[in-house]
Scaffold this motif. Structure first.
Motif, PDB file in Angstrom:
ATOM      1  N   VAL A 136       9.672  -0.582  -1.100  1.00 52.43           N
ATOM      2  CA  VAL A 136       8.604   0.271  -1.647  1.00 52.43           C
ATOM      3  C   VAL A 136       9.089   1.828  -1.074  1.00 52.43           C
ATOM      4  O   VAL A 136       9.034   2.652  -1.896  1.00 52.43           O
ATOM      5  N   PHE A 137       9.558   1.936   0.295  1.00 52.23           N
ATOM      6  CA  PHE A 137       9.853   3.306   0.502  1.00 52.23           C
ATOM      7  C   PHE A 137      11.128   3.671   0.331  1.00 52.23           C
ATOM      8  O   PHE A 137      11.566   4.950   0.261  1.00 52.23           O
TER       9      PHE A 137
ATOM     10  N   ALA B  15       2.444  -3.280   0.829  1.00 52.58           N
ATOM     11  CA  ALA B  15       3.342  -2.377   1.122  1.00 52.58           C
ATOM     12  C   ALA B  15       2.925  -0.903   0.397  1.00 52.58           C
ATOM     13  O   ALA B  15       3.079  -0.007   0.759  1.00 52.58           O
ATOM     14  N   LYS B  16       2.470  -1.380  -0.780  1.00 52.63           N
ATOM     15  CA  LYS B  16       2.132  -0.072  -1.872  1.00 52.63           C
ATOM     16  C   LYS B  16       0.940   0.747  -1.298  1.00 52.63           C
ATOM     17  O   LYS B  16       0.839   1.861  -1.092  1.00 52.63           O
TER      18      LYS B  16
ATOM     19  N   HIS C 116      -6.626   3.296  -2.527  1.00 44.94           N
ATOM     20  CA  HIS C 116      -5.498   2.797  -3.288  1.00 44.94           C
ATOM     21  C   HIS C 116      -6.315   1.550  -3.786  1.00 44.94           C
ATOM     22  O   HIS C 116      -6.692   0.581  -3.077  1.00 44.94           O
TER      23      HIS C 116
ATOM     24  N   TYR D  43      11.522   9.813   3.277  1.00 44.50           N
ATOM     25  CA  TYR D  43      11.196   8.996   4.218  1.00 44.50           C
ATOM     26  C   TYR D  43      12.530   8.260   4.986  1.00 44.50           C
ATOM     27  O   TYR D  43      13.249   7.962   4.160  1.00 44.50           O
TER      28      TYR D  43
ATOM     29  N   ASP E 235       1.675   8.690   2.282  1.00 43.96           N
ATOM     30  CA  ASP E 235       2.151   9.550   1.255  1.00 43.96           C
ATOM     31  C   ASP E 235       1.132  10.630   0.964  1.00 43.96           C
ATOM     32  O   ASP E 235       1.241  11.975   0.812  1.00 43.96           O
TER      33      ASP E 235
ATOM     34  N   HIS F  87       2.119   2.713   1.622  1.00 46.05           N
ATOM     35  CA  HIS F  87       2.765   3.832   1.119  1.00 46.05           C
ATOM     36  C   HIS F  87       1.815   5.063   0.594  1.00 46.05           C
ATOM     37  O   HIS F  87       1.955   6.196   1.076  1.00 46.05           O
ATOM     38  N   THR F  88       0.805   4.725   0.053  1.00 51.61           N
ATOM     39  CA  THR F  88      -0.413   5.543  -0.232  1.00 51.61           C
ATOM     40  C   THR F  88      -1.033   6.500   0.687  1.00 51.61           C
ATOM     41  O   THR F  88      -1.078   7.380   0.707  1.00 51.61           O
TER      42      THR F  88
ATOM     43  N   VAL G  53       8.078  -3.659   2.255  1.00 51.56           N
ATOM     44  CA  VAL G  53       7.980  -2.170   2.824  1.00 51.56           C
ATOM     45  C   VAL G  53       9.134  -1.328   2.708  1.00 51.56           C
ATOM     46  O   VAL G  53       9.317  -0.245   2.189  1.00 51.56           O
TER      47      VAL G  53
END
Length: 293
Positions: free
Chosen positions: A23-24, A200-201, A273, A30, A208, A204-205, A20
């Motif tokens: 990714v961020f 984690a992606k 996602h 963020y 986001d 994020h999606t 995480v």
């Protein structure tokens, strides 16, 4: 002026927490506030006091978990303290302060009697203390909070390794393969291997894109295999010649019963996602770790 979202990350040093962060971190919109166990022990510390002391944040991602499945059978009180009661405290706080909650749970809430990948609304029936405590945590979130995402995941592998487990299945297989020993791996437990980077992606999606379709989502590698099939693919991709023998789960005596089939259906999540196939994720992991170029 760029609006910054503050994200409180509990369990920041685990497999998923580490990914995480990765990714961020490239995104300036963020701010990740990492929380480690020496700062907050959710089994023993006052969670409400700690969360209050943090100050303002927008989103809480809870990656804390007591996930040593066999050990949970010996320590049910600890399992429920971390996987249920701590989650109850977190959910109550997030609800009272209007914080979005992301919480990670498990395919082990199911009994494995299905032969179709499990949907989010299929009836849970855990076979062990770990699965029961994680399901209880889910119930607390649903009862005490409105703005939540529960991500059920499966058979994790990530670059940081599982805390307390000394790595992950991929690393274990590679180490055993390099020793030249015969390896016996269970071939009648079927699941979906999942790279923590992919979870984690997905998180994020959701953040986001300001997803507000709150609820439960299955988030695992696409496809399915047995543990033996997983091991076979690891050695195939690494071009390792290993004496790998399939065995039934009854060959290994474990304290905790495990579902023989715990494949998750990602259809709901995939609309927002797309999760990759577990084989492709394994390749990405092996490249990330330097085993493949």
């Amino acid at each position: 002026m760029l609006s910054v979202k503050k994200i409180l990350l509990l369990g920041a040093n685990g497999q998923l927490g580490t990914d995480v962060q990765d990714v961020f971190s490239p995104f300036k919109q963020y701010e990740i506030i990492n929380v480690y166990r020496n700062q907050l022990d959710v089994e023993k510390d006052n969670i409400t006091d700690f969360l209050t002391s943090v100050g303002d944040f927008d989103i809480l991602i809870n990656c804390t978990s007591y996930h040593k499945t066999d050990e949970c059978e010996d320590f049910p009180a600890k399992s429920f303290a971390i996987n249920s009661l701590a989650v109850w405290e977190i959910a109550k706080f997030c609800n009272a302060h209007n914080k979005v909650l992301f919480h990670i749970t498990t395919d082990y809430i199911f009994d494995g009697k299905s032969r179709q990948p499990y949907l989010e609304d299929d009836c849970p029936n855990p076979l062990n203390v770990y699965g029961t405590s994680k399901l209880s945590g889910e119930h607390f979130i649903k009862a005490y909070h409105d703005k939540y995402f529960i991500f059920r995941v499966s058979s994790l592998f990530g670059k940081a390794g599982a805390s307390g487990k000394g790595g992950n299945f991929v690393e274990t297989m590679i180490n055993l393969g390099n020793q030249g020993k015969t390896i016996r791996v269970i071939d009648d437990q079927v699941m979906s291997p999942t790279h923590t980077l992919d979870i984690a992606k997905a998180i994020h999606t959701f953040i986001d894109q300001d997803v507000d379709s709150y609820g439960v989502y299955h988030c695992s590698g696409e496809g399915e295999c047995s543990w033996h099939g997983f091991a076979e693919e690891i050695f195939t991709q690494l071009n390792m010649d290993v004496d790998l023998i399939p065995v039934p789960h009854t060959s290994y005596q474990t304290k905790a019963n495990r579902p023989l089939f715990s494949v998750l259906d990602n259809s709901k999540l995939n609309e927002l996602h797309q999760m990759p196939n577990w084989r492709d994720s394994l390749t990405a992991y092996l490249i990330q770790k330097g085993y493949l170029s």
